[in-house]
Motif scaffolding. Structure first.
Motif, short mmCIF file in Angstrom:
data_model
loop_
_atom_site.label_atom_id
_atom_site.label_comp_id
_atom_site.label_asym_id
_atom_site.label_seq_id
_atom_site.Cartn_x
_atom_site.Cartn_y
_atom_site.Cartn_z
N PRO A 190 44.55 44.12 39.58
CA PRO A 190 43.99 44.66 38.34
C PRO A 190 43.51 43.53 37.42
N HIS A 191 42.35 43.71 36.84
CA HIS A 191 41.78 42.63 36.02
C HIS A 191 42.62 42.29 34.80
N LEU A 192 43.46 43.21 34.35
CA LEU A 192 44.32 42.90 33.21
C LEU A 192 45.40 41.89 33.57
N ARG A 193 45.83 41.88 34.83
CA ARG A 193 46.83 40.92 35.29
C ARG A 193 46.21 39.70 35.93
N LEU A 194 45.06 39.90 36.58
CA LEU A 194 44.38 38.81 37.28
C LEU A 194 43.18 38.37 36.45
N THR A 195 43.49 37.71 35.34
CA THR A 195 42.43 37.25 34.43
C THR A 195 41.66 36.09 35.07
N GLU A 196 40.52 35.79 34.51
CA GLU A 196 39.73 34.68 35.06
C GLU A 196 40.50 33.36 34.97
N ALA A 197 41.18 33.14 33.86
CA ALA A 197 41.98 31.91 33.73
C ALA A 197 43.10 31.87 34.77
N ARG A 198 43.73 33.00 35.02
CA ARG A 198 44.81 33.04 36.00
C ARG A 198 44.27 32.80 37.41
N MET A 199 43.08 33.36 37.71
CA MET A 199 42.48 33.13 39.03
C MET A 199 42.19 31.64 39.24
N HIS A 200 41.64 30.99 38.23
CA HIS A 200 41.36 29.55 38.35
C HIS A 200 42.67 28.77 38.50
#
Length: 83
Positions: free
Chosen positions: A40-50
């Motif tokens: 879910p994009h709320l948990r897997l933010t762009e900053a977290r993905m990087h």
């Protein structure tokens, strides 16, 4: 994305979803697969993905090394014994 070795996407194909992926390459550089993380994009933010990127790239490299030793995954023909 080619320079960083992975790609990220948010809500592209499915609302509320985010994903990132890295390629798994054979020894000669040929792509043999991908490794993906999605959530879910709320948990897997762009900053977290990087932030996950180094772990994703390390896992893709480990899979490539493991696949090179496997006849089934390396592209080499396997031999089946028996009937």
């Amino acid at each position: 994305t080619r320079r960083q070795g992975y790609a990220v996407t948010r809500q592209t194909y499915s609302p509320w979803m985010a994903a990132m992926a890295a390629v798994i390459r054979r020894g000669g550089g040929e792509v043999s697969g991908t490794l993906t993380i999605a959530g879910p994009h709320l948990r897997l933010t762009e900053a977290r993905m990087h932030g996950f990127a180094p772990l994703l790239l390390e896992a893709a490299d480990e899979l490539a090394s493991t696949a090179a030793a496997s006849p089934a995954l390396s592209g080499r023909r396997s031999v089946v014994f028996g009937s």
